[in-house]
Motif scaffolding. Structure first.
Motif, PDB file in Angstrom:
ATOM      1  N   GLU A  53       0.839  -1.194   0.000  1.00  0.00           N
ATOM      2  CA  GLU A  53       0.000   0.000   0.000  1.00  0.00           C
ATOM      3  C   GLU A  53       0.876   1.247   0.000  1.00  0.00           C
ATOM      4  OE1 GLU A  53      -3.506   2.144   2.647  1.00  0.00           O
ATOM      5  OE2 GLU A  53      -3.028   0.030   2.951  1.00  0.00           O
ATOM      6  N   TRP A  58       2.434   4.781   0.662  1.00  0.00           N
ATOM      7  CA  TRP A  58       2.530   5.666   1.818  1.00  0.00           C
ATOM      8  C   TRP A  58       2.216   7.070   1.332  1.00  0.00           C
ATOM      9  CZ3 TRP A  58       3.209   3.826   6.634  1.00  0.00           C
ATOM     10  CH2 TRP A  58       3.408   4.761   7.663  1.00  0.00           C
ATOM     11  N   TRP A 118      -4.117   6.910   9.462  1.00  0.00           N
ATOM     12  CA  TRP A 118      -2.843   6.426   9.997  1.00  0.00           C
ATOM     13  C   TRP A 118      -2.043   7.479  10.753  1.00  0.00           C
ATOM     14  CZ3 TRP A 118      -3.216   1.446   9.608  1.00  0.00           C
ATOM     15  CH2 TRP A 118      -3.832   0.853   8.499  1.00  0.00           C
ATOM     16  N   TYR A 144      -0.113   1.427  11.111  1.00  0.00           N
ATOM     17  CA  TYR A 144       0.398   1.731   9.780  1.00  0.00           C
ATOM     18  C   TYR A 144      -0.070   0.661   8.803  1.00  0.00           C
ATOM     19  CZ  TYR A 144       3.850  -1.563  11.613  1.00  0.00           C
ATOM     20  OH  TYR A 144       4.454  -2.642  12.204  1.00  0.00           O
ATOM     21  N   PRO A 145      -0.095   0.976   7.522  1.00  0.00           N
ATOM     22  CA  PRO A 145      -0.605   0.020   6.533  1.00  0.00           C
ATOM     23  C   PRO A 145       0.146  -1.307   6.589  1.00  0.00           C
ATOM     24  CG  PRO A 145      -0.325   2.175   5.538  1.00  0.00           C
ATOM     25  CD  PRO A 145       0.291   2.253   6.904  1.00  0.00           C
TER      26      PRO A 145
END
Length: 312
Positions: free
Chosen positions: A83, A85, A96, A103-104
């Protein structure tokens, strides 16, 4: 020293890792120096081949040292970040924050097929305590002494004292031009350039304007944009140091920090958008890097050529 340069060279003063982030003039040099100009697929294939060769060399070296060692199977390493950022995207930041608490991909477990067992575990367990110590010293080198350790726990790596692992890595990669005395002066100059970036007149003025904006929004005390992000990490570190239980921090504590983190990050984003923070910062940083390249082009080109030759 080199690790810090590579990190800084890839960042602007604001948020690194954004998909639309421009590559700075010096970053282009370091991407080429590290082989980062390869595609994700090429990097994965290169890593797998080198990892396999390294393990085979380590096995050879350990046998010469009188130990058994089975090469550890190469694991799949993806250079795809998954994913994206997106620290400049409001929806992303709303979920987030700075990515400190959540976080992802943070809650994803490795797939079973990605988890491999150490084929040397049974052999090492069969050794006496002193033999195990000797095994790991042969494999990785002796533990650095207190005199060799810095205050933050780091130490200067030397492949010649890093056991079979260090020897194998050196056999594959050769001498790192970035660590050689030949380029020490230009590497020191690059470090100084990035250390002094925040004091560039345009950036110092930008940070003052950002700080004023944050103050007016109810968040005083932050001199630079990175101070806001660091304050969340400092809060988390303090919670852990103050005595989290063996099972980790209470989820309610983490949720509270995350809530404050998102609120702060959104206010930070508001101020950055108001000031065109990224564009202004990049313009000043890139100009400083271009001037540096003009003054040190011969050394940089020589360093790049040495790195390419070492990889060939």
């Amino acid at each position: 020293m080199v690790g810090a340069v590579l990190l800084l060279a890839g960042c602007t003063g604001t948020d690194s890792g954004a998909p639309d982030e421009k590559v700075s003039p010096l970053s282009e040099y370091f991407i080429a120096l590290s082989g980062g100009d390869l595609s994700p697929e090429e990097q994965e294939a290169k890593y797998a081949a080198e990892d396999k060769q390294r393990e085979e060399l380590m096995a050879q070296c350990m046998q010469d040292e009188g130990f058994e060692y089975v090469p550890v199977p190469t694991t799949s390493v993806s250079f795809d970040t998954g994913e994206e950022w997106k620290p400049d995207d409001r929806e992303f930041v709303s979920q987030w924050g700075y990515g400190a608490v959540e976080y992802p991909g943070g809650d994803e477990e490795p797939a079973p097929e990605e988890m491999t067992s150490d084929p040397n575990a049974d052999y090492v367990s069969s050794l006496s305590e002193s033999e195990q110590t000797a095994f790991y010293e042969a494999l990785y080198g002796p533990t650095p002494s207190e005199e060799e350790m810095s205050e933050d726990g780091s130490y200067e790596y030397d492949w010649q004292t890093a056991g079979c692992s260090g020897w194998a890595s050196h056999e594959i990669g050769g001498d790192d031009p970035l660590q050689s005395d030949e380029f020490a002066d230009v590497m020191d100059a690059i470090n100084t350039l990035y250390e002094d970036t925040a004091s560039l007149p345009e950036i110092a003025e930008l940070d003052r304007a950002w700080s004023t904006c944050m103050d007016a929004a109810g968040y005083p005390g932050f001199a630079t944009q990175s101070d806001a992000q660091n304050s969340i990490y400092d809060e988390l570190n303090a919670l852990y140091e103050e005595g989290a239980s063996e099972t980790g921090l209470d989820q309610a504590q983490l949720d509270a920090v995350h809530e404050r983190e998102v609120e702060l990050a959104l206010t930070d984003l508001d101020c950055r958008e108001e000031l065109d923070y990224r564009e202004t910062y990049e313009k000043a940083q890139f100009a400083a890097e271009e001037a540096f390249i003009e003054d040190h082009k011969a050394e940089l080109d020589a360093m790049k050529a040495a790195a390419e030759q070492a990889r060939s």
